[in-house]
Enzyme design. Sequence first.
Site, short mmCIF file in Angstrom:
data_model
loop_
_atom_site.label_atom_id
_atom_site.label_comp_id
_atom_site.label_asym_id
_atom_site.label_seq_id
_atom_site.Cartn_x
_atom_site.Cartn_y
_atom_site.Cartn_z
N TRP B 158 0.85 -1.18 0.00
CA TRP B 158 0.00 0.00 0.00
C TRP B 158 0.90 1.24 0.00
CZ3 TRP B 158 -1.98 2.57 4.95
CH2 TRP B 158 -2.97 3.52 4.67
N ASP B 239 -0.20 -5.63 9.39
CA ASP B 239 -1.24 -4.66 9.07
C ASP B 239 -2.43 -5.47 8.57
OD1 ASP B 239 -1.53 -1.69 6.90
OD2 ASP B 239 -2.89 -2.60 8.37
N LYS B 275 -12.89 -0.88 6.15
CA LYS B 275 -13.50 -1.70 5.10
C LYS B 275 -14.50 -2.71 5.64
CE LYS B 275 -9.50 -0.41 2.99
NZ LYS B 275 -9.15 1.01 3.03
#
Lengths: 421, 460
Positions: B158, B239, B275
Amino acid sequence: MWKCFSTTSRCFSTSTSNKALKWWDHVAPAPKDPITSVTEAFLADTSPTKINLGVGAYRDDEGKPVVLQCVREAEAKIAGCDFLESVSSAVSSKLVEESVKLVYGKDSDIIKEGRFAGVQALSGTGACRLFAEFQRRFYPESQIYMTDPTWSNHHNIWRDAIVPERTFHYYHRDSKGLDFSALLDDVKNAPDGSFFLLHPCAHNPTGVDPTEEQWREISYLFKVKNHFPFFDMAYQGFASGDLDRDARSIHIFVEDGNVIGCAQSFAKNMGLYGHRVGCLNVLCNDAEQAVAIKSQLQLIARAMYSSPPVHGILLVSGILCDPNMKALWVKEVKAMANRIQSLRTTLQKSLEHLSSPLNWEHITNQVGMFCFSGLTPEQVDRLLREFHIYMTLDGRMSMAGVTTGNVSYLANAIHEVTKFG
Amino acid sequence: MAGFGKAMACREHVRIRLGTRFMSSSSSSWWQSVEPAPKDPILGVTEAFLADPSPDKVNVGVGAYRDDNGKPVVLQCVREAERRIAGNLNMEYLPMGGSVKMVEETLKLAYGEHSEFIKDKRIAAVQSLSGTGACRLFADFQKRFSPASQIYIPDPTWANHHNIWRDAQVPQRTYHYYHPETKGLDFSALMDDIKNAPNGSFFLLHACAHNPTGVDPSEEQWREISHQFRVKGHFAFFDMAYQGFASGDPDRDAKSIRIFLQDGHHIGISQSYAKNMGLYGQRVGCLSVLCEDEKQAVAVKSQLQQLARPMYSNPPVHGALVVSTILGDPELKKLWLKEVKVMADRIIGMRTMLRENLDKLGSPLSWKHITDQIGMFCYSGMTPEQVDRLTKEFHIYMTRNGRIRFALNHEYRTLTSTPAWQASIPAMLDIWQMLSTRSRGLPRLIAEAKPQIVEEVILI
């Protein structure tokens, strides 16, 4: 204590794995925050007469947290709303514009011409931190001058942004007012183009603000020295009850041609403490520079939290962007300021009535949420142990925690610990 | 890493020397050296998309879930929670470490409902500003307490990971992860990098649904990675931004973490509800660090709070309240788990449909990676130039690394109903060629295929 699930086929260096487990052995407990630890201790206290004069959070006359009517209405409007993703940039820009109007005045040319870079921030803390990071990035050799004393977290913010700090004279301990001549000397003696952190109104922790005339002199000196003033405005509305009047110092600086930055918080004056809503703006030459600076601020924010929380933004936006709601808010701010003002008067009168040997004029001379009482750490400690009255060790009292119900008790307690001087 | 280096160069600024050179009257010189920052590669896509007036535009950039009508999804469990807390008029500051209740429930998701680590109070945990905030707090903590350390980040990762550790002043290195030819995991190179890193290095791992590639190690591979981490004494920071999205089962999605925990690693975890609860804008997440004992956990937590205080003082209250309302109520929690599964299944369904259509075409190529890859994203392998072309000519927005969020039905309908569609087929064919490793037979196959299959197949 933990179970080891090693299989026979796995062999590894014992010393390496043991070392690996000692990751955080050297991490010592952090010192308690001088402000939040007061509230923690207060909450743990079971005494029925306890009073919390620690954190600067407004309370009503029953000592209860207050949710403003304008906020209730704003909440009702956004209930069931679909805005769960990041706020659209249209809403965001509108909110920033309305926030910045509070700083510069709604008819300000600065706003018409787009001569400011504005971003939402995580309340006042977040706004100050964004600026501190921005300052270091673009003026890596600079330092920041802070009032002595100032809000304790200011030191943490600029320190973590790796900007060295210095203090400048501000509070006069004997008069419990402004040490104006020493302040001017410090401003004069600082190297040209130094960064200063100023409280535009309702100074925290002292409640001591320069007069308008004094602000003019300071502003003039800043222009001569080409210093950069950064204003942390956390209590707009609480000093005089009038939002516009409380921003007067900023107007003076801007009229004099100073280029400024300003952190705003809606924690206190809208009662949105836990929602973390604020704004940072930096004055620019033109709209183009504003775009550049804004993009840099957003870059800093991106690596910290990406974007600010949407709920608080919607509340503030709902209030500031609706003339009726905004008018209601303005009234409610005045009411909060008035209540604090009247309790200041009551407390002072009570102490005089008790024939206190000390001068308590500073209680009503000082403005905003806080009274810098002049109590020593020992006296503060006694107030805590004997009377269950909580304040920070520097003697700062949040007047918002005083009520008609507890003011006599408070006056008596203060008198008890100070009657022998 | 070339793109990252370029971004760094763009951000270099001219230092203005104060003092003798400075004029007292020109107040406009303060920020003259400030250049516009480079656009964020992900958020910039959505900005550009929103600014595009074309009726044909499609955004397959940012990783935000959409329903079949292209609308952001508000989960039922969230609506219900919001309804319950509406009129909740507690706006007071949370403690610096955030909502205790929210954190407790969140730890259960990562460590397991009955985790002994939770019982033994060995986890230092604080509420964070979603995943970004959790990663940043950890990066700052790493800098403060392991100042000589660096962070190994997967290649690719990311985009914002690079920004976060850079701003925390922790030097970064990458480790092999994605294999462009197989479109899968470059496992042997990954293991080599782990072995060759100095003992006791810090590694950033994606717990599941790797962003941007969608490529996750298998359970067996995770076990090997964990073992090698033990041998080398490395620190694993996970993460976990997509728990629930990978398989539809949050517990299963946390398998990598559970393997490391079983192997005795003291890990760190960043969790996000952006999310899997659709709470993107509320910025709710959690950072946790597993410690040796309760005493150390107390110390570490206090230091994490010490880092948060000068950043934002205390985290936002609303999102935390939504999360703790949902997770604290067994019925609501069950509803949430169902809804997560629906979202994950929809994405898995799209992948399957796409792969089946490709197989139906009689393609000699393997499209296994489409269903092998996991989560919201497909790593197409398109070049930045091809992406630019898609955007400029066809108003299709995605990040320049060729990462595509899986399109859903409505986007097919939108695209195929437009005149631009016919014009876009040749461009799609180019791109199609790039997607395949052996492209000779493919353009002919595409040209001969029935139009509707072509539409569905091409639109990934």
